[in-house]
Structure formats: structure tokens, C-alpha cells
Design a protein around this motif. Structure first.
Motif, PDB file in Angstrom:
ATOM      1  N   LEU A 132       0.832  -1.200   0.000  1.00 21.31           N
ATOM      2  CA  LEU A 132       0.000   0.000   0.000  1.00 21.31           C
ATOM      3  C   LEU A 132       0.871   1.255   0.000  1.00 21.31           C
ATOM      4  O   LEU A 132       0.636   2.201  -0.774  1.00 21.31           O
ATOM      5  CB  LEU A 132      -0.918   0.000   1.219  1.00 21.31           C
ATOM      6  N   ILE A 133       1.886   1.268   0.842  1.00 19.68           N
ATOM      7  CA  ILE A 133       2.770   2.426   0.925  1.00 19.68           C
ATOM      8  C   ILE A 133       3.522   2.634  -0.386  1.00 19.68           C
ATOM      9  O   ILE A 133       3.689   3.764  -0.856  1.00 19.68           O
ATOM     10  CB  ILE A 133       3.742   2.257   2.108  1.00 19.68           C
ATOM     11  N   ASP A 134       3.957   1.549  -1.007  1.00 24.31           N
ATOM     12  CA  ASP A 134       4.662   1.654  -2.281  1.00 24.31           C
ATOM     13  C   ASP A 134       3.798   2.358  -3.320  1.00 24.31           C
ATOM     14  O   ASP A 134       4.260   3.266  -4.033  1.00 24.31           O
ATOM     15  CB  ASP A 134       5.063   0.264  -2.772  1.00 24.31           C
ATOM     16  N   ILE A 135       2.521   1.976  -3.406  1.00 19.39           N
ATOM     17  CA  ILE A 135       1.642   2.590  -4.398  1.00 19.39           C
ATOM     18  C   ILE A 135       1.288   4.022  -4.001  1.00 19.39           C
ATOM     19  O   ILE A 135       1.180   4.911  -4.854  1.00 19.39           O
ATOM     20  CB  ILE A 135       0.388   1.725  -4.608  1.00 19.39           C
ATOM     21  N   LEU A 136       1.111   4.272  -2.698  1.00 18.08           N
ATOM     22  CA  LEU A 136       0.896   5.650  -2.247  1.00 18.08           C
ATOM     23  C   LEU A 136       2.038   6.553  -2.702  1.00 18.08           C
ATOM     24  O   LEU A 136       1.818   7.666  -3.202  1.00 18.08           O
ATOM     25  CB  LEU A 136       0.777   5.687  -0.719  1.00 18.08           C
ATOM     26  N   LEU A 137       3.268   6.069  -2.535  1.00 21.48           N
ATOM     27  CA  LEU A 137       4.435   6.860  -2.934  1.00 21.48           C
ATOM     28  C   LEU A 137       4.462   7.092  -4.448  1.00 21.48           C
ATOM     29  O   LEU A 137       4.848   8.167  -4.914  1.00 21.48           O
ATOM     30  CB  LEU A 137       5.721   6.171  -2.473  1.00 21.48           C
ATOM     31  N   ARG A 138       4.054   6.079  -5.202  1.00 21.65           N
ATOM     32  CA  ARG A 138       4.007   6.239  -6.663  1.00 21.65           C
ATOM     33  C   ARG A 138       3.027   7.353  -7.045  1.00 21.65           C
ATOM     34  O   ARG A 138       3.325   8.206  -7.886  1.00 21.65           O
ATOM     35  CB  ARG A 138       3.603   4.922  -7.320  1.00 21.65           C
ATOM     36  N   PHE A 139       1.839   7.322  -6.430  1.00 19.64           N
ATOM     37  CA  PHE A 139       0.836   8.352  -6.715  1.00 19.64           C
ATOM     38  C   PHE A 139       1.328   9.745  -6.306  1.00 19.64           C
ATOM     39  O   PHE A 139       1.173  10.722  -7.041  1.00 19.64           O
ATOM     40  CB  PHE A 139      -0.469   8.041  -5.977  1.00 19.64           C
ATOM     41  N   ILE A 140       1.913   9.825  -5.118  1.00 21.65           N
ATOM     42  CA  ILE A 140       2.364  11.129  -4.608  1.00 21.65           C
ATOM     43  C   ILE A 140       3.463  11.714  -5.498  1.00 21.65           C
ATOM     44  O   ILE A 140       3.419  12.896  -5.875  1.00 21.65           O
ATOM     45  CB  ILE A 140       2.853  11.002  -3.150  1.00 21.65           C
ATOM     46  N   HIS A 141       4.455  10.886  -5.838  1.00 22.56           N
ATOM     47  CA  HIS A 141       5.547  11.383  -6.684  1.00 22.56           C
ATOM     48  C   HIS A 141       5.027  11.802  -8.064  1.00 22.56           C
ATOM     49  O   HIS A 141       5.504  12.791  -8.644  1.00 22.56           O
ATOM     50  CB  HIS A 141       6.632  10.323  -6.823  1.00 22.56           C
ATOM     51  N   PHE A 142       4.038  11.062  -8.577  1.00 23.18           N
ATOM     52  CA  PHE A 142       3.456  11.419  -9.876  1.00 23.18           C
ATOM     53  C   PHE A 142       2.767  12.777  -9.783  1.00 23.18           C
ATOM     54  O   PHE A 142       2.933  13.634 -10.659  1.00 23.18           O
ATOM     55  CB  PHE A 142       2.452  10.346 -10.316  1.00 23.18           C
ATOM     56  N   GLN A 143       2.002  12.973  -8.695  1.00 20.18           N
ATOM     57  CA  GLN A 143       1.301  14.245  -8.513  1.00 20.18           C
ATOM     58  C   GLN A 143       2.284  15.406  -8.344  1.00 20.18           C
ATOM     59  O   GLN A 143       2.095  16.480  -8.909  1.00 20.18           O
ATOM     60  CB  GLN A 143       0.384  14.159  -7.286  1.00 20.18           C
ATOM     61  N   LEU A 144       3.326  15.186  -7.575  1.00 21.93           N
ATOM     62  CA  LEU A 144       4.301  16.250  -7.348  1.00 21.93           C
ATOM     63  C   LEU A 144       5.055  16.617  -8.631  1.00 21.93           C
ATOM     64  O   LEU A 144       5.473  17.758  -8.817  1.00 21.93           O
ATOM     65  CB  LEU A 144       5.287  15.828  -6.261  1.00 21.93           C
ATOM     66  N   LYS A 145       5.213  15.629  -9.493  1.00 16.71           N
ATOM     67  CA  LYS A 145       5.955  15.864 -10.732  1.00 16.71           C
ATOM     68  C   LYS A 145       5.096  16.506 -11.808  1.00 16.71           C
ATOM     69  O   LYS A 145       5.580  17.346 -12.581  1.00 16.71           O
ATOM     70  CB  LYS A 145       6.519  14.535 -11.250  1.00 16.71           C
ATOM     71  N   HIS A 146       3.818  16.121 -11.861  1.00 19.67           N
ATOM     72  CA  HIS A 146       3.003  16.515 -13.008  1.00 19.67           C
ATOM     73  C   HIS A 146       1.902  17.528 -12.705  1.00 19.67           C
ATOM     74  O   HIS A 146       1.211  17.967 -13.614  1.00 19.67           O
ATOM     75  CB  HIS A 146       2.357  15.269 -13.638  1.00 19.67           C
ATOM     76  N   ALA A 147       1.702  17.876 -11.440  1.00 17.77           N
ATOM     77  CA  ALA A 147       0.626  18.811 -11.123  1.00 17.77           C
ATOM     78  C   ALA A 147       1.033  19.716  -9.974  1.00 17.77           C
ATOM     79  O   ALA A 147       1.803  19.318  -9.099  1.00 17.77           O
ATOM     80  CB  ALA A 147      -0.659  18.056 -10.768  1.00 17.77           C
ATOM     81  N   ALA A 148       0.512  20.934 -10.005  1.00 19.47           N
ATOM     82  CA  ALA A 148       0.767  21.849  -8.892  1.00 19.47           C
ATOM     83  C   ALA A 148      -0.003  21.351  -7.672  1.00 19.47           C
ATOM     84  O   ALA A 148      -1.209  21.131  -7.740  1.00 19.47           O
ATOM     85  CB  ALA A 148       0.299  23.251  -9.266  1.00 19.47           C
ATOM     86  N   GLN A 149       0.718  21.169  -6.577  1.00 19.20           N
ATOM     87  CA  GLN A 149       0.097  20.580  -5.391  1.00 19.20           C
ATOM     88  C   GLN A 149       0.270  21.502  -4.185  1.00 19.20           C
ATOM     89  O   GLN A 149       1.295  22.177  -4.043  1.00 19.20           O
ATOM     90  CB  GLN A 149       0.710  19.214  -5.081  1.00 19.20           C
ATOM     91  N   PRO A 150      -0.721  21.504  -3.292  1.00 14.20           N
ATOM     92  CA  PRO A 150      -0.612  22.307  -2.074  1.00 14.20           C
ATOM     93  C   PRO A 150       0.436  21.729  -1.129  1.00 14.20           C
ATOM     94  O   PRO A 150       0.858  20.571  -1.289  1.00 14.20           O
ATOM     95  CB  PRO A 150      -2.014  22.211  -1.467  1.00 14.20           C
TER      96      PRO A 150
END
Length: 271
Positions: free
Chosen positions: A221-239
Motif C-alpha cells: 500500500l505504501i509503495d503505491i501511495l508513494l508512486r501516486f504522490i511522486h506522480f502528482q508532485l511531478k506533473h501537477a501543482a500541489q498544495p
């Protein structure tokens, strides 16, 4: 010669150096999905050797003290060739089994080598760790993953999905490519991870997290959470909250790798 293991290009030179000059005791640290056992077999069979493998007995989850004592007795017999002992997975040894192995590691026969595979060095006693050289395997590259997936009959969409869900983990990529049930399980974990990210600090997010009661599934679960988070940080402006969540998830991962309480580690993510 054994079939080459599925390893990152980062590790290939190091593995070959070790094969040509095998340490007395080597701990191979490979997170789930990396080919630690394949590396151990490759090193053991690189040149003519008498290879002994110790693993949990059928219907058992642990390596017992008796198995280690039987191994020790066998090693006292004469051998005209190099002996290589593979303990896979070494973290399956009970504490008493590790203590039984300790003296053999401290006073090994000159022509005997030990290869211990584990998902984390902290799963083994400090006294075992201190007597082993360590090899930490890295994840494979995107191009290596693509080459693995090229050999399958999957659709482009399925390949993209597996590339995301199992990036850098060649054994997992192979498993998901050939096992629809396993792929569905990984997809379900991804759905939970997405819900946790989209509904932070909610009761439903907590319910999702609390479904993961063992360390292995929690780390997935943590591995996939990290994948999603890194993708969001790389491709979208995040708070700034996304960076705070990243910190929480990394802390949970560190706790689990150090044998911390699974439920407590995950609760800190969703609360």
C-alpha cells in the motif's frame, strides 16, 4: 552457469565483482519484487560449487534451529569443492536459529561461503548483520521494465498499468503480467491508495488503511501511495499538504521496515 538474475543495470557490475570474489558471508537485501534469490543462485553457481539451500520446510513459515544444526553438522564433513550455503529467506530464521548460525559465521570453514537473502537487514539480529558484507539491490530502470513487458501479449493499456503499479520490480512485473488474479489484487490496493489520497483524514480513508494488517501488504500500500504522490508532485501543482503527506508516508515506511507496529504506522498516515 545459472540463468542471469533480473537486476538493475546499477547492480550488474557489483554482482559480477562479487561472483568473481565471493565474500565469506554476504547478505543480499532485496525488497519484495526484486530478484534476491536469483542473485544468490547466480553467485553460488558462478563457479563449481557444492550448493546447499536452507528454506522453510513445507507447510512451515520459519527456518528452525534444528535445520541450522543439521546444516552445521553437514558442513563439518569433507568437501573437495567450494561450498556455498544459501539461506532464503534468512529473515525466516527464528531468533534461536540465528543464534545457532552465529558461531558458524564467526568461525567458518575456509572453503565455505554463506549467502543470506532478506527484504531488510533489520529483520536479522545485529550480530548476524555485523558478520555479513551487505549487497542492497536497486530497482530496475524504466527501459528494463519495458523490455520485460515487450515479451508479453498484454494490451498497451495493460502494459502501462503494470508499468505504473510495479515499476522497478521485475519479479512483480512478471507476476502481474501472467497472473490476472494478482493483477486484480494490486489494482485493488491502488484503488485504496487513491481513496486515501483523495479523502485525507477521513473515516473512509482510515477504514481503507486498516484493512492492511500484515507488514507485507502494508508495504505494498505504501509503495503505491508513494508512486501516486511522486506522480502528482511531478506533473501537477500541489498544495503544501501533499508534501506533508509524503513525509508521513515515508515515516510509515521507515517504521514498517524497522518492524514497527503495522496498524500504528498506517494510522499516522490517515489521521
Amino acid at each position: 552457469m545459472s540463468q542471469p538474475p533480473l537486476i538493475s543495470t546499477t547492480d550488474q557490475a557489483t554482482v559480477e565483482q562479487l561472483a568473481n570474489r565471493l565474500p565469506q558471508s554476504l547478505m543480499i537485501i532485496a525488497e519484495p519484487g526484486l530478484d534476491g534469490a536469483g542473485v544468490a543462485r547466480h553467485l553460488a553457481h558462478h563457479c563449481k560449487s557444492d550448493v546447499l539451500t536452507v528454506s522453510p520446510l513445507p507447510q512451515k513459515n520459519t527456518i528452525s534451529t534444528e535445520q541450522i544444526r543439521d546444516l552445521t553438522a553437514m558442513l563439518r564433513t569433507y568437501s573437495s569443492v567450494r561450498r556455498v550455503v544459501i539461506i532464503n529467506p534468512a529473515n525466516a530464521m527464528t531468533e534461536s536459529a540465528q543464534n545457532a548460525l552465529l558461531k558458524t559465521l564467526e568461525e567458518p570453514n575456509p572453503n565455505t561461503h554463506f549467502l543470506l537473502t532478506t527484504t531488510a537487514s533489520t529483520d536479522l539480529l545485529p550480530t548476524i548483520q555485523s558478520r555479513c558484507q551487505q549487497l542492497m539491490l536497486h530497482r530496475t530502470t524504466a527501459s528494463q521494465d519495458a523490455q520485460l513487458l515487450e515479451k508479453t501479449a498484454l494490451t498497451p493499456q495493460e502494459k502501462r498499468q503494470i508499468s505504473f503499479l510495479a515499476a522497478g520490480l521485475p519479479l512483480l512485473i512478471t507476476e502481474l503480467s501472467h497472473d490476472a488474479k494478482k493483477l486484480a489484487e494490486r489494482q485493488a490496493i491502488a484503488a485504496d491508495a487513491k481513496h486515501i489520497l483523495e479523502h485525507p483524514r477521513s473515516y473512509s480513508a482510515m477504514k481503507c488503511a486498516m484493512r492492511y494488517t500484515d507488514r507485507s501488504s502494508a508495504l505494498q500500500l505504501i509503495d503505491i501511495l508513494l508512486r501516486f504522490i511522486h506522480f502528482q508532485l511531478k506533473h501537477a501543482a500541489q498544495p503544501p499538504t501533499m508534501h506533508q503527506l509524503l513525509k508521513k508516508v515515508l515515516e510509515a515506511e521507515k517504521s514498517l521496515l524497522a518492524n514497527g507496529n503495522t496498524r500504528l504506522a498506517l494510522l499516522k498516515i490517515v489521521l
